[in-house]
Design a protein around this motif. Structure first.
Motif, PDB file in Angstrom:
ATOM      1  N   PRO A 225       0.636  -1.314   0.041  1.00 50.25           N
ATOM      2  CA  PRO A 225       0.027   0.026   0.015  1.00 50.25           C
ATOM      3  C   PRO A 225       1.036   1.188  -0.079  1.00 50.25           C
ATOM      4  O   PRO A 225       1.823   1.225   0.349  1.00 50.25           O
ATOM      5  CB  PRO A 225      -0.946  -0.228   1.315  1.00 50.25           C
ATOM      6  CG  PRO A 225       0.001  -1.060   2.065  1.00 50.25           C
ATOM      7  CD  PRO A 225       0.933  -1.916   1.272  1.00 50.25           C
ATOM      8  N   GLU A 281      -3.174  -1.760  -3.599  1.00 44.92           N
ATOM      9  CA  GLU A 281      -3.354  -2.371  -2.244  1.00 44.92           C
ATOM     10  C   GLU A 281      -3.798  -1.255  -1.170  1.00 44.92           C
ATOM     11  O   GLU A 281      -4.194  -1.536  -0.010  1.00 44.92           O
ATOM     12  CB  GLU A 281      -1.955  -3.162  -1.575  1.00 44.92           C
ATOM     13  CG  GLU A 281      -1.697  -4.441  -2.143  1.00 44.92           C
ATOM     14  CD  GLU A 281      -2.841  -5.418  -1.638  1.00 44.92           C
ATOM     15  OE1 GLU A 281      -3.253  -5.387  -0.243  1.00 44.92           O
ATOM     16  OE2 GLU A 281      -3.521  -6.099  -2.562  1.00 44.92           O
ATOM     17  N   THR A 282      -3.482  -0.075  -1.610  1.00 52.77           N
ATOM     18  CA  THR A 282      -3.804   1.064  -0.965  1.00 52.77           C
ATOM     19  C   THR A 282      -5.277   1.067  -0.479  1.00 52.77           C
ATOM     20  O   THR A 282      -5.663   1.743   0.365  1.00 52.77           O
ATOM     21  CB  THR A 282      -3.456   2.500  -1.661  1.00 52.77           C
ATOM     22  OG1 THR A 282      -2.253   2.515  -1.805  1.00 52.77           O
ATOM     23  CG2 THR A 282      -3.587   3.656  -0.795  1.00 52.77           C
ATOM     24  N   LYS A 284      -7.305  -1.141   0.152  1.00 53.93           N
ATOM     25  CA  LYS A 284      -7.743  -1.581   1.428  1.00 53.93           C
ATOM     26  C   LYS A 284      -7.897  -0.991   2.570  1.00 53.93           C
ATOM     27  O   LYS A 284      -8.544  -1.122   3.654  1.00 53.93           O
ATOM     28  CB  LYS A 284      -6.923  -3.054   1.655  1.00 53.93           C
ATOM     29  CG  LYS A 284      -5.427  -2.380   2.350  1.00 53.93           C
ATOM     30  CD  LYS A 284      -4.808  -3.751   2.529  1.00 53.93           C
ATOM     31  CE  LYS A 284      -3.365  -3.077   2.997  1.00 53.93           C
ATOM     32  NZ  LYS A 284      -2.424  -4.412   3.290  1.00 53.93           N
ATOM     33  N   ASN A 285      -7.085   0.116   2.753  1.00 50.54           N
ATOM     34  CA  ASN A 285      -7.476   1.142   3.801  1.00 50.54           C
ATOM     35  C   ASN A 285      -8.856   1.847   3.732  1.00 50.54           C
ATOM     36  O   ASN A 285      -9.261   2.349   4.675  1.00 50.54           O
ATOM     37  CB  ASN A 285      -6.357   2.431   3.618  1.00 50.54           C
ATOM     38  CG  ASN A 285      -5.015   1.756   3.989  1.00 50.54           C
ATOM     39  OD1 ASN A 285      -4.829   0.703   4.526  1.00 50.54           O
ATOM     40  ND2 ASN A 285      -3.960   2.430   3.209  1.00 50.54           N
ATOM     41  N   TYR A 287     -11.912   0.557   1.203  1.00 53.17           N
ATOM     42  CA  TYR A 287     -12.897  -0.302   0.993  1.00 53.17           C
ATOM     43  C   TYR A 287     -12.787  -1.692   1.203  1.00 53.17           C
ATOM     44  O   TYR A 287     -11.571  -2.185   0.940  1.00 53.17           O
ATOM     45  CB  TYR A 287     -13.168  -0.034  -0.865  1.00 53.17           C
ATOM     46  CG  TYR A 287     -13.164   1.350  -1.071  1.00 53.17           C
ATOM     47  CD1 TYR A 287     -14.437   2.131  -0.826  1.00 53.17           C
ATOM     48  CD2 TYR A 287     -12.147   1.935  -1.860  1.00 53.17           C
ATOM     49  CE1 TYR A 287     -14.399   3.369  -1.401  1.00 53.17           C
ATOM     50  CE2 TYR A 287     -12.061   3.275  -2.077  1.00 53.17           C
ATOM     51  CZ  TYR A 287     -13.236   4.168  -1.956  1.00 53.17           C
ATOM     52  OH  TYR A 287     -13.465   5.470  -2.505  1.00 53.17           O
ATOM     53  N   ASP A 288     -13.837  -2.467   1.655  1.00 54.60           N
ATOM     54  CA  ASP A 288     -13.559  -3.776   1.850  1.00 54.60           C
ATOM     55  C   ASP A 288     -13.712  -4.482   0.757  1.00 54.60           C
ATOM     56  O   ASP A 288     -13.269  -5.642   0.871  1.00 54.60           O
ATOM     57  CB  ASP A 288     -14.692  -4.163   2.937  1.00 54.60           C
ATOM     58  CG  ASP A 288     -14.460  -3.404   4.307  1.00 54.60           C
ATOM     59  OD1 ASP A 288     -13.427  -3.232   4.723  1.00 54.60           O
ATOM     60  OD2 ASP A 288     -15.332  -3.217   5.084  1.00 54.60           O
ATOM     61  N   SER A 289     -14.385  -4.233  -0.282  1.00 49.24           N
ATOM     62  CA  SER A 289     -14.595  -4.814  -1.381  1.00 49.24           C
ATOM     63  C   SER A 289     -13.873  -4.678  -2.600  1.00 49.24           C
ATOM     64  O   SER A 289     -14.235  -5.101  -3.855  1.00 49.24           O
ATOM     65  CB  SER A 289     -16.375  -4.667  -1.962  1.00 49.24           C
ATOM     66  OG  SER A 289     -16.468  -3.278  -2.143  1.00 49.24           O
ATOM     67  N   TYR A 290     -12.896  -4.158  -2.505  1.00 48.55           N
ATOM     68  CA  TYR A 290     -11.913  -3.694  -3.760  1.00 48.55           C
ATOM     69  C   TYR A 290     -11.335  -4.863  -4.209  1.00 48.55           C
ATOM     70  O   TYR A 290     -10.953  -4.623  -5.481  1.00 48.55           O
ATOM     71  CB  TYR A 290     -10.784  -2.925  -3.107  1.00 48.55           C
ATOM     72  CG  TYR A 290      -9.529  -3.427  -2.528  1.00 48.55           C
ATOM     73  CD1 TYR A 290      -8.263  -3.648  -3.052  1.00 48.55           C
ATOM     74  CD2 TYR A 290      -9.951  -4.291  -0.956  1.00 48.55           C
ATOM     75  CE1 TYR A 290      -7.292  -4.465  -2.268  1.00 48.55           C
ATOM     76  CE2 TYR A 290      -8.813  -4.877  -0.368  1.00 48.55           C
ATOM     77  CZ  TYR A 290      -7.580  -4.612  -1.203  1.00 48.55           C
ATOM     78  OH  TYR A 290      -6.511  -5.635  -0.564  1.00 48.55           O
ATOM     79  N   GLN A 291     -11.660  -5.953  -3.860  1.00 49.70           N
ATOM     80  CA  GLN A 291     -10.860  -7.438  -4.304  1.00 49.70           C
ATOM     81  C   GLN A 291     -11.931  -8.085  -4.938  1.00 49.70           C
ATOM     82  O   GLN A 291     -11.642  -8.894  -6.142  1.00 49.70           O
ATOM     83  CB  GLN A 291      -9.970  -8.136  -3.189  1.00 49.70           C
ATOM     84  CG  GLN A 291      -8.696  -7.604  -3.061  1.00 49.70           C
ATOM     85  CD  GLN A 291      -7.608  -7.575  -3.852  1.00 49.70           C
ATOM     86  OE1 GLN A 291      -7.905  -7.784  -5.029  1.00 49.70           O
ATOM     87  NE2 GLN A 291      -6.330  -7.478  -3.515  1.00 49.70           N
TER      88      GLN A 291
END
Length: 878
Positions: A225, A281-282, A284-285, A287-291
């Motif tokens: 991140p 990866e930033t 994830k700080n 949004y929970d659903s970014y993946q």
């Protein structure tokens, strides 16, 4: 046995020993030499003497011709052909000049157009594995119908493909965002700019795309991140002479990033442009659903397939996998599709919602039309050469006859005339390339792309130019060479050579072909111009004139509402400002805020994908929108109330706008009420159809639009900037005028229209050049006839009309051939526009009239000189 049967027998015997071509050539020489003996064909003694003389003549002729046929062309022969060619050019200066001018202009035009077309088709082709890279197109289905087709996909699709299919080597997601980027420089203080090209990207972006690094580690630069890579040119803007690696920048005032790499500026010929790459990866700080989200479709997703992958078969397997994977989630006719689209055809053949740079997308048919135009232009020039060469062939008939009598055979003459064509085309190529080099910067400016001049020196260009040169040499030289070399020496030297009906028909046919092409191009350019003007000046349903737009601040915090209110009050005090309104989007920018909408009383499967626009209460008045029913939004009490456009009322099956007032809608779990209906307006250019739209109150808007009522824009701008600094001193003052911003969508179309029109005019000019030369020659061939007619009492106007008639019929036929083709092609082209002009059939006869008029004026200018000549001089003409 009479003389005719005797000669026929001789040539029958000769045909047993010699090729037909040699027999045909000897025939003319023999008849000319023994013409008198054949006429006095009588006693047996005379016949024997004639046979002996003929044998003595024929034996060396046959040997000589067979030797020449079998032996290669020597360097001395080539030298002689070249000298002869230049002598011919010098004797026929007018003919030579017209041909070289026409061919040179055509060569230059064709090179420019083909290089332009090649550049448009080169987009994204610079990646080494471009043929293995595909972008995922996202199609959403609701109620058994496609709801929308998007260039952006969901974040979960890339990982799912790679995890379940060995054909996928890598995937990358790009989530484009914009915002204010700030760097605290120890030397220059705070450096801040508003940036648009700032996507978050997976580390694999450096593996899939050929991004050249100037600094940093390719393996780790985007791993983890809060990392960022920046382009070379952008580094200079923020850091100046400072070393950027390890420094920290801030995006939107909420996230800090360490600079871990520098990459070379992205080439212009790509549909993906960026100046920053933030590590994926930033996210994830925040949004929970970014993946793993299957519903958040803001991510441009690209996959790299293994070489030789059967894409069609892979697509079928993926569709089957997706259907099984999503079983239970898709209901009531809803489903998702992710279609692999080749990277290299996106620029020309993709026209989806949410394209990365929509105003740079081009139409493949339009680009192919320019390639066709290039071949039309060079074809017209070659036709000119053929027409002028064959027309002047009668003046070279004696040259051919004499050469045949002294021993030249037809193959040698054809070689000579081919060399003349080769030299003429070579001179034209040299002059054409010179014109291209001189005009290259201006053409790049006209086309809208910075096309590198170095493309003129690469192997591909040399091969293409050589092919055009050799093909042109053969095409323009073959027919004249065959015609000139076929003259019979006996007929030529007796002065009995005359124009044949077939030759005249061929010349007229070529005139028909070239003017048909020219008329087609003229009609096409007029229709292109009309369509572009229609799109630019049609009523948009929204007023974009005299509008200054300022981008909102880089971050929104707890003080934002108060600062915005302060700015609004101060701006409204300015006498130069009529209205102030804020919104989440403005006309000319694509709205990415979308969601499903349905009537509360309808079933769950009747959601309509709808765009959303956040506005304040002054938006309707400021932009002059027409309120069809209901009322406007209030500033404070309408959080759950919305306005909709007419298109959405139709999509939701309301009979008329009034029926929609007070109706409740379901919006992704929320219930909202329609309080007003506005007339449809064009958010984007007329190349896009109006979409269903919801307008809702949104205080945290990112665009501030001000209607100007002062002609002094400089003074107004300074006053607005001063007010901005008082409220948002920590954010850059980033502004633009809305009309220019909106019309940027038409910029490349305008340039296409200008290029098409310019080269269409050039094709007409080249056609007229050929017509001038042909008319001049025809007039000189009929000079004695003109003198006799003058003596017999014909007026000059009668003679001019007589000489012009021969050119009138081919041009009339050209019009009749070109009109239906032009109508069919351009009607097909117009079908790609949701809003388009109707082709006015009167355009064709009007164009035809002016083409005929221009042709007659050109011909008359040449025939008038012959008609005005003194009969005493013309009758002496030989």
């Amino acid at each position: 046995m009479n003389s005719e049967r005797f000669v026929a027998a001789i040539f029958k015997i000769l045909s047993w020993f010699c090729p037909a071509e040699i027999v045909e050539e000897i025939e003319g020489d023999l008849l000319y030499r023994f013409d008198n003996d054949l006429e006095n064909f009588g006693s047996t003694k005379a016949k024997r003497r004639l046979i002996w003389n003929m044998f003595c003549f024929l034996r060396p002729q046959i040997i000589l011709r067979n030797r020449f046929t079998l032996s290669p062309i020597s360097s001395s022969m080539i030298k002689n052909y070249v000298i002869t060619a230049f002598r011919s050019f010098r004797k026929q200066k007018g003919f030579t000049t017209l041909n070289i001018v026409g061919l040179s202009l055509a060569m230059a035009a064709s090179i420019l157009l083909l290089e332009y077309v090649d550049y448009e088709k080169s987009f994204d082709g610079y990646h080494k594995r471009s043929k293995d890279i595909y972008r995922l197109q996202y199609n959403a289905w609701h109620g058994g119908k496609i709801n929308f087709e998007s260039a952006a996909a969901v974040p979960a699709v890339g990982p799912a493909m790679k995890a379940n299919f060995p054909q996928v080597e890598e995937f990358v997601r790009l989530w484009p965002v914009g915002g204010v980027i700030t760097y605290q420089s120890p030397q220059r203080g705070v450096v801040t700019f508003h940036e648009e090209k700032v996507p978050y990207a997976d580390p694999s972006v450096l593996k899939i795309f050929d991004i050249k690094l100037a600094a940093g580690d390719r393996e780790t630069a985007l791993s983890g991140p809060n990392k960022v890579m920046i382009s070379k040119s952008t580094i200079k803007k923020y850091f100046g002479d400072e070393q950027p690696i390890g420094k920290t920048i801030t995006l939107a005032g909420v996230a800090s990033f360490e600079v871990t790499g520098v990459f070379n500026d992205i080439p212009e010929n790509t549909h993906i442009k960026f100046d920053f790459l933030f590590s994926y990866e930033t996210l994830k700080n925040f949004y929970d659903s970014y993946q793993d989200s299957w519903g958040w479709y803001d991510f441009y997703t690209y996959v790299l397939l293994k070489p030789e992958t059967d894409v069609i078969n892979f697509q079928k397997k993926w569709n089957t996998f997706l259907a099984n994977h999503m079983k239970g989630r898709w209901q009531n006719g809803s489903k998702q599709e992710f279609i692999l689209r080749p990277l290299t055809n996106i620029h020309l053949y993709s026209n989806l919602q949410y394209e990365a740079i929509p105003h740079e997308q081009r139409d493949g048919d339009s680009v192919n039309a320019l390639a066709m135009l290039a071949f039309f232009i060079i074809g017209i020039a070659w036709i000119n050469y053929v027409n002028l060469a064959t027309a002047r062939s009668f003046k070279r008939a004696k040259e051919v006859g004499v050469k045949k009598v002294i021993g030249a055979f037809r193959g040698q003459l054809i070689t000579q005339f081919f060399i003349e064509s080769l030299i003429m085309n070579l001179i034209a190529v040299v002059i054409g390339i010179t014109i291209v080099i001189i005009s290259w910067p201006y053409f790049s400016l006209l086309s809208g792309w910075t096309i590198p001049l170095s493309s003129l020196y690469d192997k591909k260009f040399v091969v293409r130019l050589s092919a055009v040169f050799l093909f042109g040499t053969f095409l323009s030289g073959f027919y004249p060479a065959v015609i000139l070399s076929a003259f019979k020496p006996l007929a030529v030297l007796k002065g009995k050579i005359t124009a044949t009906a077939s030759g005249e028909w061929t010349r007229k046919s070529l005139v028909v072909v070239q003017f048909s092409a020219a008329i087609f191009l003229i009609c096409g350019s007029f229709i292109v111009y009309q369509q572009l003007q229609f799109m630019k000046y049609k009523d948009l349903g929204i007023d974009i004139n005299k509008t200054l737009v300022v981008r909102g601040p880089g971050s929104i915090d707890s003080l934002y509402s108060g600062r915005l209110a302060s700015l609004k009050n101060e701006i409204k005090q300015l006498p130069q400002i009529k209205n102030f309104t804020s919104s989440t989007s403005i006309p000319g920018s694509e709205i990415f805020w979308t969601g499903g909408i349905r009537r509360l009383s309808s079933g769950a499967d009747e959601y309509r994908m709808t765009t959303h626009l956040g506005i304040d209460s002054e938006f309707i008045e400021a932009f002059g929108l027409q309120l069809l029913a209901g009322r406007n939004l209030n500033e404070e009490h309408d959080e759950k109330r919305v306005l909709v456009n007419r298109k959405l009322t139709e999509a939701l099956d309301f009979a008329n706008p009034n029926d929609a007032i007070g109706q409740m809608l379901s919006q992704q779990g929320d219930t909202i009420e329609i309080v007003g209906v506005v007339e449809d307006f064009h958010q984007l250019s007329l190349k896009k159809a109006v979409e269903p739209l919801v307008l809702m109150r949104r205080p945290s808007a990112i665009f501030y639009s001000m209607k100007l009522q002062s002609a002094d824009r400089g003074k107004t701008l300074a006053a607005v900037q001063n007010a901005w600094k008082k409220s948002f001193h920590d954010s850059p003052f980033d502004y633009f005028y809305l009309d220019k911003f909106f019309n940027k969508q038409y910029e490349l179309d305008d340039r296409f229209g200008k290029v098409f029109t310019l080269f269409t005019a050039l094709s007409i000019m080249i056609s007229i050049i050929g017509l001038l030369g042909l008319a001049s020659f025809i007039a000189s061939m009929r000079i004695k006839e003109i003198g006799i007619r003058r003596i017999l009492g014909s007026t000059i106007s009668q003679i001019i009309l007589l000489l012009s008639k021969g050119f009138l019929l081919p041009i009339v036929v050209s019009n009749l051939l070109a009109w239906p083709i032009a109508w069919w092609v351009m009607d097909h082209w117009l079908q790609s526009f949701p809003y388009r002009v109707t082709i006015d059939l009167m355009l064709f006869p009007v164009v035809g009239f002016f083409v005929i008029l221009a042709a007659l004026l050109s011909v008359s200018s040449q025939t008038a000189g012959a008609a005005l000549s003194s009969p005493s001089k013309t009758l002496k003409h030989e």
